[in-house]
Design a protein around this motif. Sequence first.
Motif, PDB file in Angstrom:
ATOM      1  N   ASP A  93     -27.029  66.841   7.097  1.00  0.00           N
ATOM      2  CA  ASP A  93     -25.205  64.933   7.827  1.00  0.00           C
ATOM      3  C   ASP A  93     -24.954  64.514   6.526  1.00  0.00           C
ATOM      4  O   ASP A  93     -25.728  63.489   5.779  1.00  0.00           O
ATOM      5  N   ALA A 124     -22.838  61.672   5.615  1.00  0.00           N
ATOM      6  CA  ALA A 124     -23.089  60.692   6.960  1.00  0.00           C
ATOM      7  C   ALA A 124     -22.000  59.659   6.509  1.00  0.00           C
ATOM      8  O   ALA A 124     -21.060  58.898   6.997  1.00  0.00           O
ATOM      9  N   HIS A 127     -22.675  59.998  11.263  1.00  0.00           N
ATOM     10  CA  HIS A 127     -23.945  61.084  10.805  1.00  0.00           C
ATOM     11  C   HIS A 127     -22.683  61.885  10.061  1.00  0.00           C
ATOM     12  O   HIS A 127     -22.387  62.801   8.974  1.00  0.00           O
TER      13      HIS A 127
END
Length: 218
Positions: A50, A52, A79
């Motif tokens: 991830d 993010a 994410h």
Amino acid sequence: MGYTGDVEVGGPADVRELPGLVISKLAVSEMANNAYLLRDPGTGEALLVDAAAEPEALRALIGDADVHTVVTTHGHWDHHRALPEVVRATGAVTVAHPADAGDLPVPVQRPVDHGDTVRVGRQTLEVVHLRGHTPGSIALVWRGPEGAGTHVFTGDSLFPGGVGKTWSPEDFTSLVDDVEERLFGALPDDTWVYPGHGRDTTLGAERPHLAEWRARGW
């Protein structure tokens, strides 16, 4: 102090050194997303779970690690906001489930489904498809060598205190069924859970509450 998994946005990563794998957890963004860098110390090869947000913070987390792969646990925007920058900086292969691939800001170069595996150096991560939070949510399971234990990176499908958010009773049932069968039914109680936001937990800490989650419907 040993690894706790308690991280704060703007603070340092918490690093866990295990036989065969070093896990670094960093919190980023106003959503307090967790990003995880997994590195095989024997080869230097790494995988990011991830990308993010905050690409500069993620690049600092990566440092000189040789990131070959970025896995996105699901398609929600919080994410994968830094995914384009991280891929550009590392040349990593993007991995996600095809059901969520269209929501990502870059093409998914390697689609994965339930039971597939992803490598990081000499270590193998198993892909677990958990349907409900999104159609293509996945978790990654690492079964370490003796003394390392079992570890699962669950995205937004499992947290301390319950499964991830769903938007219909059908989605909730799907998610709790998959989590119960594919995580709790397949992995031991001492499995360490690394979620997409907030603190870590173990399957053993959460297992007694499965019936309670079903009864309350969230």
